[in-house]
Design an enzyme around this catalytic site. Sequence first.
Site, PDB file in Angstrom:
ATOM      1  N   ASP A  42     -24.784 -60.255 -45.872  1.00  0.00           N
ATOM      2  CA  ASP A  42     -25.270 -62.124 -44.622  1.00  0.00           C
ATOM      3  C   ASP A  42     -25.376 -62.842 -45.468  1.00  0.00           C
ATOM      4  O   ASP A  42     -25.837 -62.821 -47.105  1.00  0.00           O
ATOM      5  CB  ASP A  42     -26.050 -61.429 -44.328  1.00  0.00           C
ATOM      6  CG  ASP A  42     -26.574 -62.162 -42.653  1.00  0.00           C
ATOM      7  OD1 ASP A  42     -25.688 -62.803 -42.679  1.00  0.00           O
ATOM      8  OD2 ASP A  42     -27.889 -62.104 -42.676  1.00  0.00           O
TER       9      ASP A  42
ATOM     10  N   ARG B  10     -27.449 -79.072 -49.467  1.00  0.00           N
ATOM     11  CA  ARG B  10     -26.663 -79.864 -48.031  1.00  0.00           C
ATOM     12  C   ARG B  10     -27.157 -81.082 -47.622  1.00  0.00           C
ATOM     13  O   ARG B  10     -27.754 -82.043 -47.813  1.00  0.00           O
ATOM     14  CB  ARG B  10     -27.088 -78.559 -47.174  1.00  0.00           C
ATOM     15  CG  ARG B  10     -27.386 -77.407 -47.220  1.00  0.00           C
ATOM     16  CD  ARG B  10     -28.411 -76.657 -46.583  1.00  0.00           C
ATOM     17  NE  ARG B  10     -28.337 -76.807 -45.265  1.00  0.00           N
ATOM     18  CZ  ARG B  10     -27.883 -75.815 -43.973  1.00  0.00           C
ATOM     19  NH1 ARG B  10     -27.103 -74.010 -45.042  1.00  0.00           N
ATOM     20  NH2 ARG B  10     -27.590 -75.687 -43.003  1.00  0.00           N
TER      21      ARG B  10
END
Length: 1151
Positions: free
Chosen positions: A387, A600
């Site tokens: 994950d 980001r």
Amino acid sequence: TVYIANRFPQHGHYIPQRFADNRIISSKYTIWNFIPKNLFEQFRRIANFYFLIIFLVQLMIDTPTSPVTSGLPLFFVITVTAIKQGYEDWLRHKADNEVNGAPVLVVRSGSLVQTRSKNIRVGDIVRVAKDETFPADLVLLSSDRAEGTCHITTASLDGETNLKTHFAVPETAVSQSVSRLETLQAVVECQQPEADLYRFVGRITVTHQGEEIVRPLGPENLLLRGARLKNTKEIFGVAVYTGMESKMALNYKCKSQKRSAVEKSMNTFLIIYLGILLFEAILSTILKYTWQAEAKWDEPFYNEKSEVERNSSKILKFISDFLAFLVLYNFIIPISLYVTVEMQKFLGSFFIGWDLDLYHEESDQRAQVNTSDLNEELGQVEYVFTDKTGTLTENEMQFRECSINGIKYQEINGKLVPEGMTEDTPDSSAPHLVRSNSNDDSVLVSSVCHTRVSQSREEELFLKAVSLCHTVQISYDQPDGLGDPFSHANGFTSQMEYYASSPDEKALLEATKRMGVTFTGISGENMEVKTFGKSEKYKLLHVLEFDPNRRRMSVILQNPSGERVLFTKGAESAVLPYAKSGEIEKTRVHVDEFALKGLRTLVVAYRLFSTEEYKEVARRLHEARTALQQREERLADTFSFIEKDLEVLGATGVEDKLQEKVQETIEALRLAGIKVWVLTGDKHETAVSVSLSCGHFHRTMNILELVQQKTDHECAEQLRRLSRRIREDHVIQHGLVVDGASLSLALREHEKLFMEVCKNCSAVLCCRMAPLQKAKVVRLLKTSPEKPITLAIGDGANDVSMIQEAHVGIGIMGKEGRQAVRNSDYAIARFRFLAKLLLVHGHFYYIRIATLVQYFFYKNVCFITPQFLYQFFCLFSQQTLYDSVYLTLYNICFTSLPILVYSLFEQLVHPHVLHNKPALYRDISRNAILSFKTFLYWTTLGFCHAFIFFFGSYILMGEDTSLMGNGQMFGNWTFGTLVFTVMVITVTLKLALETHFWTWMNHFVTWGSIAFYFIFSLFYGGIIWPFLHTQDMYFVFVQLLSSGSAWFAIVLIVVSCLFPDVVKKVFYRHLQPTSTQKSQFIEVYQGVGCMDSMCCFSEGHSGCARLAWLVGRLTGRCDPARATRSWSDSDPFYSNDRSILTLSPVEATNC
């Protein structure tokens, strides 16, 4: 149909429906089914079932050995295994009871009643307070807010930590007290329970003053079990799905018994040995009857048959003889193998918990083992599915850099400083924002040279745009006595906390706050911002929500001077093409630079509207929002009409902090030949940028995309294109990005094609994945023709199904609840611990158990083959070669402890070397040490040694049996005991030759086992035991040892067995060494510039290391005084490496 508060209709014959109760069950057994279920599972094992049959045969017919010889070990094995499995399941029951027994508040007969979670029924109204998790799937009825909204986080379900807003229907939102809820008359109708977390279809019928009002219900009205209430004091909801019918439970897979590859190999080998056993028994029976065809052998004068024997059925006699031989040779199947393996796994699993390198100091958590059956599987992993959020990352966003008007800035100590300058750069013309600590409000003043005033305006506008363009909520945790939520005007901003729908937004707002532009909340329709201490109010006119197709969001505001302005932020590909002014090119370059650092990125732009333009915008928005047909399309058109002719203000770079050493861990796994797949629920861009920053994707990699596929045909075409590109591009490594929707299309029709593309990619990233999709991907690889061993690692409830599907499931003790940890096989605190768990523990466990299994078969072949050969010399009369006490104790006492200790402590290579050379993991991959070739080698070796034991003893004393000094002869028991003695010594020493790591325990059990055998035999044969019906062994052993010839025979046979083995080992090591053997060699010769790196270790010495040490001492190349033992803090991989001793450097000249 759910009647709220269980008020069923009074008229008519209403039969209440049966719903599941609210208990969650993850355990396998109950008190009632434990014994039958566990026995069934144990007798599914071939060896256990086989021994049960043998035991029954011994009870039914007259056999050469007593039933106790098979019954006792079988009972011991079954009991030990049952206790171990029962204990593990008890731990699961304990965890379940903790969840099911949690206290909850339920509305019953006009008041709040406290009950346990497991007692919630469908239709109950439940009260949940702030920061509590929902105990069942609830439809929201009301919250403490007038408009009936609440904020929740679903981190433990889908890994997303952002806040989601959920709504109550207006008719129930007013019922904010228990008394109001008591009068509420409503019925919820909804679909049957299903696993999809994002889908819910239903309607609520509220009866108000005699009329029925029907409202639709969707996923925004449903609060899922496992989600957590945030930023809302309390809510009331009605339970619609409970227990194992809740969406969270439906996303679990049922817990199946995982079995390791080693266990499967063991079963194969057992079948082969069963074949050998049947062959030997049938051959012996046939030979017996062939021999007895002659009358003189069939009925010799000294053994005449009785009348009954003469008249008995030949077939029954044949079957009885066959079964008797079966019992005689049955020890070739090692019953104690299973119990030794169980003990090795159970005791060995403690080492993981004790390993200080797997202990996380900050959270005070050590590694935990939930299933010890899979230890060796850790050494066989070929695919790791991980994950992302909370597993690879810390799930904490931090603002790092921004670009304003074409100039790059970094944040240094709460100030924006242009790149290349430090905060104390003397250049006064440099534009930057300086903090002034004049009061507690941390007011920032802009100290900019007069020539750069415009620059300061740009910065301020950029910071305002960032602090206004969002959908963030604010929570005020007030000090006592300050109830007013807008008392922030009094300076209590330190208690303010932002709740954002995306962690990026929260990080950006916290950054602008540090720089002096603070968003202080929304009152009515006004957004309030404090700019360098001065408060400003902006009227919020419209919010243009974020959607995945537009990939941007905007707000339209009216500023204090009455102008209407649009602020937009989004991905650079979604904003820059619509910009017409500002530093577009410079911003694009900066965004690319940020992305290369793994940040980001978001681009920020704005647009001013004239009065006419704004009127047109407002009209279009109103029309689109109230349209009944094609609402989405019309909104999309309107949004693109509004979000154009933008002026670029700048861009931001936010970092999702990676966990420590993630990059090194992924690289180590890759070097070990393990492929890493990242499966995440996150957005495409976010996932790719994190994959790049954590080293999962390399910069040099060719990244292929299979995203936003709408139809089967489109998907198949794209897969073929990707497949072609991979074939044509030989040099480059490929990475693949797939999203959830495209994946379900690919898995539906084009599994083979998809697998082919995946296998040729060195890294695969799947984004926007639902929990069950993760499990499907794991199953797809698990069941592919190569049948690779898979490992899944995650930290949230959304990872549970994947963890249960994989061969090995690992839970991370993260911030997202304990769901993953409870359902995993192993649990660790950080992703970086995975490297040590696989490369060191996995390697050791696999080598230990592989040797244990093969050694067991070897020693049992050695044990029973002389018994078979002896039948040729006793007319197949089923006479035993060994005494029945020896038969029973051989596997239980005489040879069991050395192999158990070996399988707990053996280390082929020092842990440090294994860790720093991940490629050594490849030496054991694909079950290399338990291959058919090595199995054949050990079996052949067993037969060879058995022939040497038997015929060696026979040649030395068979013809001339008067070996005693007084001329007495040796009998058959003495012969059998000699063979047995040689055998016990040889198989024990054979294991000693295989041991690389000697501890005091190894020495104790190896030499102790041989000594115990001698002491026991003297004791057993030196006394007449009153309870034994025969005294065959009386004084046999003492006599045997009083003969010099017997001692000579023992030494000679043992040496002739083991000498060829030693020669073979030496030759193979020099001519064809494996990487592991080369590492042993380097470890031995280069460890400390002297000839043996172990010469400074008191714990372990390998045989050749000692020899090398002696040579080194003689040649003066190893001086123990120089090679002092020390802790090394500059360890290349672990800063807190306390379990590995390293050596202080020695002068290079000494090498």
